[in-house]
Design an enzyme around this catalytic site. Structure first.
Site, PDB file in Angstrom:
ATOM      1  CB  ALA A   1      -0.908  -0.014   1.111  1.00 22.42           C
TER       2      ALA A   1
ATOM      3  CE1 TYR B   1      -3.046   3.028  -5.982  1.00 23.67           C
ATOM      4  CE2 TYR B   1      -3.935   0.728  -6.081  1.00 23.67           C
ATOM      5  CZ  TYR B   1      -3.628   2.071  -6.673  1.00 23.67           C
ATOM      6  OH  TYR B   1      -4.152   1.873  -8.025  1.00 23.67           O
TER       7      TYR B   1
ATOM      8  CG  ASP C   1      -3.686  -6.208  -6.712  1.00 25.57           C
ATOM      9  OD1 ASP C   1      -2.345  -6.387  -6.855  1.00 25.57           O
ATOM     10  OD2 ASP C   1      -4.374  -5.574  -7.598  1.00 25.57           O
ATOM     11  CB  VAL C   2      -3.722  -3.072  -1.135  1.00 27.09           C
ATOM     12  CG1 VAL C   2      -3.631  -1.749  -1.697  1.00 27.09           C
ATOM     13  CG2 VAL C   2      -4.245  -2.787   0.549  1.00 27.09           C
ATOM     14  CG  ASP C   3      -6.886  -2.433  -6.060  1.00 27.96           C
ATOM     15  OD1 ASP C   3      -6.082  -3.581  -5.775  1.00 27.96           O
ATOM     16  OD2 ASP C   3      -7.307  -2.266  -7.134  1.00 27.96           O
TER      17      ASP C   3
ATOM     18  CG  HIS D   1      -8.178 -11.514 -15.295  1.00 26.76           C
ATOM     19  ND1 HIS D   1      -9.622 -10.862 -15.381  1.00 26.76           N
ATOM     20  CD2 HIS D   1      -7.274 -10.479 -14.971  1.00 26.76           C
ATOM     21  CE1 HIS D   1      -9.251  -9.557 -15.508  1.00 26.76           C
ATOM     22  NE2 HIS D   1      -7.946  -9.264 -15.320  1.00 26.76           N
TER      23      HIS D   1
ATOM     24  CD  GLU E   1      -2.953  -9.512 -15.019  1.00 27.17           C
ATOM     25  OE1 GLU E   1      -3.649  -9.290 -13.969  1.00 27.17           O
ATOM     26  OE2 GLU E   1      -3.586  -9.082 -16.150  1.00 27.17           O
TER      27      GLU E   1
HETATM   28  N1  UDP Z   1      -0.001  -0.178  -5.775  1.00 26.54           N
HETATM   29  C1  UDP Z   1       0.198   0.877  -4.487  1.00 26.54           C
HETATM   30  N2  UDP Z   1       0.183   2.211  -4.877  1.00 26.54           N
HETATM   31  C2  UDP Z   1       0.187   2.727  -6.152  1.00 26.54           C
HETATM   32  C3  UDP Z   1      -0.053   1.809  -7.228  1.00 26.54           C
HETATM   33  C4  UDP Z   1      -0.301   0.449  -6.830  1.00 26.54           C
HETATM   34  O1  UDP Z   1       0.477   0.422  -3.327  1.00 26.54           O
HETATM   35  O2  UDP Z   1      -0.023   3.863  -6.319  1.00 26.54           O
HETATM   36  C5  UDP Z   1       0.094  -1.441  -5.455  1.00 26.54           C
HETATM   37  C6  UDP Z   1      -1.190  -2.064  -4.667  1.00 26.54           C
HETATM   38  O3  UDP Z   1      -1.063  -3.125  -3.810  1.00 26.54           O
HETATM   39  C7  UDP Z   1      -2.107  -2.332  -5.640  1.00 26.54           C
HETATM   40  C8  UDP Z   1      -1.125  -3.152  -6.990  1.00 26.54           C
HETATM   41  O4  UDP Z   1      -0.076  -2.198  -6.539  1.00 26.54           O
HETATM   42  O5  UDP Z   1      -3.279  -3.234  -5.268  1.00 26.54           O
HETATM   43  C9  UDP Z   1      -1.371  -3.183  -8.332  1.00 26.54           C
HETATM   44  O6  UDP Z   1      -1.915  -2.059  -8.799  1.00 26.54           O
HETATM   45  P1  UDP Z   1      -3.440  -1.718  -9.169  1.00 26.54           P
HETATM   46  O7  UDP Z   1      -4.223  -2.254  -8.113  1.00 26.54           O
HETATM   47  O8  UDP Z   1      -3.579  -0.164  -9.198  1.00 26.54           O
HETATM   48  O9  UDP Z   1      -3.718  -2.547 -10.391  1.00 26.54           O
HETATM   49  P2  UDP Z   1      -4.962  -3.065 -11.288  1.00 26.54           P
HETATM   50  O10 UDP Z   1      -5.538  -4.118 -10.203  1.00 26.54           O
HETATM   51  O11 UDP Z   1      -5.961  -1.825 -11.063  1.00 26.54           O
HETATM   52  O12 UDP Z   1      -4.534  -3.545 -12.457  1.00 26.54           O
HETATM   53  C1  GAL Z   2      -7.931  -5.628 -15.982  1.00 27.18           C
HETATM   54  C2  GAL Z   2      -7.215  -5.525 -14.909  1.00 27.18           C
HETATM   55  C3  GAL Z   2      -5.886  -5.118 -15.014  1.00 27.18           C
HETATM   56  C4  GAL Z   2      -5.399  -6.555 -16.054  1.00 27.18           C
HETATM   57  C5  GAL Z   2      -6.315  -6.526 -17.286  1.00 27.18           C
HETATM   58  C6  GAL Z   2      -5.854  -7.671 -17.955  1.00 27.18           C
HETATM   59  O1  GAL Z   2      -9.418  -5.893 -15.535  1.00 27.18           O
HETATM   60  O2  GAL Z   2      -7.711  -4.252 -14.298  1.00 27.18           O
HETATM   61  O3  GAL Z   2      -4.960  -5.025 -14.081  1.00 27.18           O
HETATM   62  O4  GAL Z   2      -5.606  -7.489 -15.490  1.00 27.18           O
HETATM   63  O5  GAL Z   2      -7.674  -6.840 -16.862  1.00 27.18           O
HETATM   64  O6  GAL Z   2      -6.457  -7.554 -19.346  1.00 27.18           O
HETATM   65 MN    MN Z   3      -5.706  -4.004  -8.052  1.00 22.81          MN
END
Ligand code: UDP
Ligand code: GAL
Ligand code: MN
Length: 324
Positions: free
Chosen positions: A92, A96, A181-183, A203, A273
């Protein structure tokens, strides 16, 4: 499975018929009672102990965990006898940190309840870590890491930090590790059914999509390149895990591949990823978790996803990320 059920269906009918034969009930009523009991049995077994609507095993015979493919009481009691610890990492940085409270509070409600869990929380602002009451045998260690200017770098850099954490600290501390992931937020049980040597999560956008839709890296210049016609599943980078040894090898390999890409001035389409998907193509996971273990939006459900255990929360990327 089906044949066994048909056999048991008739056996139950005979048993009920025999048991009722001494009773003073008329024949029609006996027949009806026996039919009802058999239908209840049929419904119970088909709903609870089999899934015919989803694949529950991969072509290389790794289980795919869906609701209805395991018995939580049985699987818990098997693992209770082993004294296992599950290291769980979460990052985080920047804005985040706002996701931490819900993440930790919901994890304490649903994540490996009754088992040893050690959270390793990486942040650039330890003072922002909320004070969440942890359950018995659940521990939290906060680790300070430097801030970074690009969300892509924060996300990718996790591989290197995880590699070092496993190497330097976890050997005598944990048996398994999950990197999340934290979100996100937990809404249902995530327990020992998820443990395995090498564990990938499908996914949520691609579990029923044909392979040509998968968003693998398609440029041969990147180390994450997967040619058309190859690949098994599209795995999320937001959750993966396994034994310390296997996840160490995974994080080390992905970190090395990311560094080669940096040296060649290329960044894979979905960052770490994409590298994770390449890794899983050549190092098949020993267990897969269905999208129940990482859903996208709690309000959107699918017929085959009967329970949402863990889900991304919705966020305004432009507002929370340090860059676009
Ligand atoms: N993260 C963070 N700070 C940021 C961006 C990303 O801590 O400013 C970390 C956080 O753990 C997050 C992970 O990196 O869950 C992956 O990024 P994000 O969730 O934005 O990617 P998404 O799942 O939207 O592709
Ligand atoms: C989105 C996700 C991204 C990546 C992408 C792959 O839903 O936010 O992190 O996984 O799919 O297509
Ligand atoms: Mn995420």
């Amino acid at each position: 499975m089906r044949l066994r059920h048909i056999f048991l269906f008739f056996l139950l009918g005979m048993f009920v018929g025999l048991s009722l034969s001494g009773c003073h009930l008329n024949a029609k009523l006996k027949w009806l009672l026996s039919l009802i009991l058999r239908l209840v049995y049929w419904g119970f077994t088909s709903i609870w102990f089999s899934r015919t609507d989803v694949a529950s095993v991969t072509p290389w015979l790794a289980p795919i965990v869906w609701e209805g493919t395991f018995d939580s009481t049985v699987i818990d009691s098997i693992h209770k006898q082993q004294n296992i610890t599950i290291a769980t990492t979460v990052f985080a940085l920047g804005k985040y940190t706002r996701f931490l409270k819900d993440f930790l509070e919901s994890a304490e409600e649903h994540y490996f309840v009754g088992f040893h869990v050690h959270y390793y929380l990486f942040t650039d602002q330890p003072e922002e870590v909320p004070n969440v009451k942890l359950g018995e045998e659940h521990y939290l260690t906060v680790k300070k890491v430097p801030s970074m200017n690009r969300w892509q770098d924060i996300s990718m850099n996790r591989m290197k930090i995880l590699e070092k954490l496993i190497e330097n600290e976890l050997a005598s501390e944990a048996d398994y590790i999950f990197c999340l992931d934290v979100d996100t937020k937990f809404y249902g049980r995530w327990g020992v059914e998820s443990l395995g040597r090498l564990v990938g999560v499908i996914h949520p956008w691609f579990f029923d999509a044909p392979r040509f839709i998968f968003t693998y890296e398609r440029r041969p210049e990147s180390q994450a390149y997967i040619p058309a016609g190859e690949g098994d599943y599209y795995y999320t980078g937001a959750a993966f895990g396994g034994s310390l040894k296997d996840v160490h090898h995974l994080t080390k390999t992905c970190r090395e591949q990311i560094n080669i890409d940096i040296a060649n001035s290329i960044e894979a389409i979905w960052h770490e990823e994409s590298h994770l998907n390449k890794y899983f193509l050549h190092n098949k996971p020993s267990k897969l978790l269905s999208p129940e273990y990482l859903w996208r939006d709690i309000s959107m459900s699918s017929g085959r996803v009967k329970i949402i255990r863990f889900s991304h929360v919705s966020k305004n990327n432009a507002e929370v990320r340090p860059n676009l």
